[in-house]
Every structure is written in C-alpha cells, then in structure tokens.
Design an enzyme around this catalytic site. Sequence first.
Site, mmCIF file in Angstrom:
data_model
loop_
_atom_site.group_PDB
_atom_site.id
_atom_site.type_symbol
_atom_site.label_atom_id
_atom_site.label_comp_id
_atom_site.label_asym_id
_atom_site.label_seq_id
_atom_site.Cartn_x
_atom_site.Cartn_y
_atom_site.Cartn_z
ATOM 1 N N HIS A 222 0.810 -1.223 0.000
ATOM 2 C CA HIS A 222 0.000 0.000 0.000
ATOM 3 C C HIS A 222 0.845 1.276 0.000
ATOM 4 O O HIS A 222 0.505 2.221 -0.725
ATOM 5 C CB HIS A 222 -0.992 0.025 1.164
ATOM 6 C CG HIS A 222 -2.067 1.041 0.938
ATOM 7 N ND1 HIS A 222 -3.142 0.826 0.109
ATOM 8 C CD2 HIS A 222 -2.204 2.311 1.373
ATOM 9 C CE1 HIS A 222 -3.896 1.907 0.060
ATOM 10 N NE2 HIS A 222 -3.352 2.819 0.817
ATOM 11 N N TYR A 226 1.456 5.294 -2.658
ATOM 12 C CA TYR A 226 1.840 6.681 -2.373
ATOM 13 C C TYR A 226 3.193 7.018 -2.977
ATOM 14 O O TYR A 226 3.444 8.187 -3.315
ATOM 15 C CB TYR A 226 1.795 6.925 -0.864
ATOM 16 C CG TYR A 226 0.397 6.731 -0.354
ATOM 17 C CD1 TYR A 226 -0.598 7.673 -0.628
ATOM 18 C CD2 TYR A 226 0.024 5.574 0.311
ATOM 19 C CE1 TYR A 226 -1.907 7.470 -0.240
ATOM 20 C CE2 TYR A 226 -1.281 5.360 0.720
ATOM 21 C CZ TYR A 226 -2.244 6.315 0.433
ATOM 22 O OH TYR A 226 -3.541 6.105 0.804
ATOM 23 N N HIS A 373 -10.263 0.256 -9.957
ATOM 24 C CA HIS A 373 -9.761 1.262 -9.029
ATOM 25 C C HIS A 373 -8.290 1.566 -9.301
ATOM 26 O O HIS A 373 -7.881 2.737 -9.339
ATOM 27 C CB HIS A 373 -9.944 0.764 -7.591
ATOM 28 C CG HIS A 373 -9.246 1.605 -6.562
ATOM 29 N ND1 HIS A 373 -9.644 2.891 -6.258
ATOM 30 C CD2 HIS A 373 -8.161 1.346 -5.780
ATOM 31 C CE1 HIS A 373 -8.844 3.392 -5.327
ATOM 32 N NE2 HIS A 373 -7.939 2.484 -5.024
ATOM 33 N N PHE A 374 -7.475 0.530 -9.500
ATOM 34 C CA PHE A 374 -6.062 0.736 -9.819
ATOM 35 C C PHE A 374 -5.893 1.550 -11.090
ATOM 36 O O PHE A 374 -4.984 2.375 -11.195
ATOM 37 C CB PHE A 374 -5.344 -0.609 -9.989
ATOM 38 C CG PHE A 374 -5.053 -1.317 -8.698
ATOM 39 C CD1 PHE A 374 -5.104 -0.664 -7.490
ATOM 40 C CD2 PHE A 374 -4.710 -2.661 -8.697
ATOM 41 C CE1 PHE A 374 -4.839 -1.316 -6.301
ATOM 42 C CE2 PHE A 374 -4.437 -3.333 -7.515
ATOM 43 C CZ PHE A 374 -4.497 -2.660 -6.306
ATOM 44 N N HIS A 375 -6.791 1.297 -12.062
ATOM 45 C CA HIS A 375 -6.655 2.019 -13.320
ATOM 46 C C HIS A 375 -7.114 3.472 -13.211
ATOM 47 O O HIS A 375 -6.732 4.297 -14.051
ATOM 48 C CB HIS A 375 -7.420 1.286 -14.426
ATOM 49 C CG HIS A 375 -6.683 0.087 -14.955
ATOM 50 N ND1 HIS A 375 -6.709 -1.139 -14.330
ATOM 51 C CD2 HIS A 375 -5.860 -0.060 -16.017
ATOM 52 C CE1 HIS A 375 -5.963 -1.996 -14.998
ATOM 53 N NE2 HIS A 375 -5.425 -1.369 -16.019
ATOM 54 N N ARG A 438 -11.479 -10.678 -10.529
ATOM 55 C CA ARG A 438 -10.244 -10.112 -11.048
ATOM 56 C C ARG A 438 -9.246 -11.239 -11.290
ATOM 57 O O ARG A 438 -9.463 -12.379 -10.884
ATOM 58 C CB ARG A 438 -9.657 -9.096 -10.055
ATOM 59 C CG ARG A 438 -9.233 -9.701 -8.720
ATOM 60 C CD ARG A 438 -8.793 -8.674 -7.718
ATOM 61 N NE ARG A 438 -7.589 -7.960 -8.117
ATOM 62 C CZ ARG A 438 -6.744 -7.370 -7.260
ATOM 63 N NH1 ARG A 438 -6.980 -7.402 -5.957
ATOM 64 N NH2 ARG A 438 -5.697 -6.734 -7.682
ATOM 65 N N ARG A 439 -8.165 -10.921 -11.991
ATOM 66 C CA ARG A 439 -7.083 -11.875 -12.242
ATOM 67 C C ARG A 439 -7.576 -13.153 -12.926
ATOM 68 O O ARG A 439 -7.090 -14.237 -12.650
ATOM 69 C CB ARG A 439 -6.367 -12.277 -10.952
ATOM 70 C CG ARG A 439 -5.817 -11.143 -10.100
ATOM 71 C CD ARG A 439 -4.942 -11.749 -9.003
ATOM 72 N NE ARG A 439 -4.424 -10.753 -8.084
ATOM 73 C CZ ARG A 439 -4.926 -10.535 -6.878
ATOM 74 N NH1 ARG A 439 -5.953 -11.241 -6.451
ATOM 75 N NH2 ARG A 439 -4.389 -9.633 -6.085
#
Length: 552
Positions: A222, A226, A373-375, A438-439
């Site tokens: 995580h 950042y 969300h990651f994208h 996912r995946r």
Amino acid sequence: MIAVETKLGKENAKLTMAHMWVAFISLLIGGLMGLLQTLVRTGQVQLPFGIGYYQILTVHGVILALVLTTFFIIGFQFALMAKTVGMTNGERKWGWIAFWTMVIGTTATATMILLGKASVLYTFYAPLAAHPIFYFGLTFVVVGSWIACFVNFRQLYRWKKQNPGEKSPLLAFMVVINMLIWFISTLGVAATVLIQFIPWSLGLVDEINILVSRTLFWYFGHPLVYFWLLPAYMAWYGIIPKIIGGKIFSDSLARLAFILFLLFSIPVGFHHQLLEPGIDPFWKYIQVVLTFAVAIPSLLTAFSMFATFESAGRAKGAKTLFGWFKTLPWKDVRFLAPMIGMIAFVPAGAGGLVNASNQLNLVVHNTIWVTGHFHLTLATTVILTFFGISYWLIPVLRGRKLDAKTNRLGIIQTIVWTLGMFIMSGSMHIAGLLGAPRRSSYSDYGGTEQAAEWIGYQYAQAIGGSILFIGIILMLYTFIYMTFFAPKGTEEFPIAEEADNAAPTPIILENWRLWIGIAVVLIAFAYTIPFIDIIENSPPGSPTFKTLIGNF
C-alpha cells in the site's frame, strides 16, 4: 548561503533521460500486454505460441506498476534534486550505479516472466512459485532503488550543511519524504523475498508461511501507491502553479501534507487483508482507521490546489465565483493532462475508501472493481500527470522546445487516454459490482450463467483497452519526436515560487528526527504485536517467532 546551479546540466540530464527511456519502453511492452488481456477476456481471442493468460497478466502488472513507475519517478526526482539542491560528481556516479543495478534486476525478472517461468502476477503470492532468478531480479531492483534513496538523502543533507538555517527547497523536501516512504516500506518486500521466497525457490526449505509473506508484501504494497502518487503531487504543488502563471498557495501546507503521508501511508497494509484469517480483527480495525487518516493529506492537497487556481485566476482579473476556472490554460498540455489526473482522483479516492471499509470491501473484494480502481489511481491520476511532466521535461533534458506540434499531439493523446480509461475503468467497476472476478480470463468462467451477465462489460473493456493502446502509440510517437525532432532551443524548467502573502513555514516541519521517529513508532505499534501473533499461531510445522529469529 551558497548559490544553487540554476541549470540542470548535460550530465544530470543524461542520467534522468536514461530512466525515461526505460520507462517509455516499459509503457509499450506493458500496454501491449494489457491490450491482449482485454481481448482474451472477451473469449474471442486466443493467445498464440502457447503463451498463457497469466503470463501476460504478470508482464502487464510488473512492467507497468513496478518498472515504469520506479524508473520514471527516480529519474524525475534526480532532475528535481539536481535543479534545486545540485548534484556532485560523486552523487551522479552513484545515481548511475543505482540505474544499472535496477536495469540488471529488471532484465532478469522480465526474462523469467517472458520465458513462462514466473507467471505469479505482480503480487507474487505464495504458493505460486517462480524461478529463483525472478526473485534475485526483484532484489536487484530494490537494492538499486535504495542506492537512489541514499543519493537523494545525501543531496539534501549536503545542501543543509552548505546553507545552515535556510529552509530547504520544497521539491527537494518532497523527494526525500517520498524516498523515505519507499525505503521504509521496501524493507518488508525485501524481507519476504530474501528470507522466504529465495530459500524456498532454491529448494533450501520445503514450505513457506503464506500469511507472513502476504503481510510483509502488503506492508510494502500500500505505501507503493503513495510512492506512485507523491511525484504527481510534487508536480501539482511545485510545477503546475508556475505553468498557470500563479504561485504556491502555502509552502507549509504542502510540507504538512507530505509529512502526513509519511506517517499514515505505511502502517495500513492489513486493509488489503481484511478477509484473511489469522490476523486479529482488532489490528485490522486499527489499520483501517489509519487508512482513512490518509485521506486527510489528499483533502489538504485538493484545498491547496484549488486555492492556487483561484488565486491565479483572481490575479488575472477573474471576478465571478467561478470566473477563475476560465482563466486556466486548458490548451496547454502541461496543465491539461495533470488537471484531468486531479479530477480523476476524486472518484479514485472514493473507490479507495470503499476498498478500505470492512463492510463495503466485502462486496468488491477480489472482483474486477479493484482492478478498475487501480486504473483510476495509477493509470489515470498518476500516469496522466507523468505524461504532463514529460511534455516539458523531455524537451528540457534534450535541449529542445515544446512546440505547437508537441502540444497538439499531447492534447489529442490526453483526450484519447481519458476516453479509453473512462470506458475501460468504468466497465470494470460495474462488472465488479456484479461479481466479475479479477485476475481471471474468459476460460476460467466462460459458459457460466454469470459470464453471460459480464460479457458485455468484457467487450467494453476491450474497446477501452484498444483506445488506450492508441493513446500509448501516440505518447511514444510524441516521446520520439520530443527526443530527436522537436526544434532545438531552451525550454523552461517550471518551478513555482511561494505566494508573497503566505505564512512563514514553521521550522518544526523540517525536524526529520521527529517525523521519522513518529513514523517508526506508528509502524511498530501497528505491526509488532500482530506479526508476532501471526508467527506464534501459525499452523503446525511452521517456524515460531523464536526459531525464525534464531536462524539469524
């Protein structure tokens, strides 16, 4: 006070440019793998030559989320440090050592993935196993990045020694904060790779403690978010005000936001493990609270940036409530690309709060919502800001101009990227709410009743992915043009100044011992007791905490 060299310098520019080449080559390879994934998930495309879906999924994740970001960030930060606090010959030499160490590690890791010997995704969860060279390659990448960390630490330390009592340049302060987050967090992934995965992959031990490995990975995983995000914040705080003809609203507020990221970004990994047994719910709750605290510096940043925009607009004569909005340079790609990234961070941040919430996470856990969300966060907010940086940084590094052609190509590329990501990420979020995993590929669930409900969104993802790949080709074309064919000249390295009426920066914000000490205490509080508990209550046959320590 010793004056800082106002020119980046050819030798420093070469170092940063080397990092940019690796980053943009990674964009092409990783982007192609992403396109193939979206096509395979429609069930209409088969991969040739025996290539596996999880093979290209691993390439996509590792190359884009780890290689592209790490090389771009470190290269960009070398440029910022050289411009603001200078870089000695010795520091530059170690910068090159860091670069080549990371290149060797990246080459080894990528080779194993491409050979099909490390299809373990970018999280490389056990019991998925890779070739030992994959793990040794990861180790080289981390060690190379540590060398870059200490180069940046020394640069600021040297500047402070040369300029006693002076406030450090804001961008240099931000770089050091980001590299502190990176160094502290990568201790976790280094520990799991060196102590667990390498001995396991070499056959020196027969088993691996999966919960320990996941806990150590997410101790790193995580804060990695950042590490991606803060260079974008550096551009927002320290570069964008100059581009729009304004000034930094508050140096103090900017430094405080970065300090809060240092404090709250690391002791939060358990919120990625909310559904994993073996972790006491009390400690999950503590880390969820700390996760929500990370929203505070993001809200501070939103306030600071819009205050900067409004102040710049008022200075240009805007009178009405939102009149300043029209004064922003929307036709300047250096502003447009990061600004769209900022706007995208609003829904991205909201999605992050969903992921971090114990109850709401139950709905989206391990669905393609998380990928969407990651994208939004990495592939839109961060990457669009990185593209915006590139449009002025590459000309600066190459001694060329950001001409009208580059700006026009950049605006087109930004619009294409935004459209493609809106379609792809949006369909991922909706499909995730419907339970799409996912995946996974179409072969994993094709023919099921649920697949019929998801298939329309899979086609939408393929359409979005295809548009995004066009955006990648446009970006690479523009990168080559800026590097070799743009008109020669001198381009501005746009570093903003603080507003004249801003309050003085409190000296406590540069008390490194205090803030690093608080960060260490928070990490120890969040992880020590639960980590010992995880090891002591492992399944029969797993090493206890005492025996694990005894091995050293």
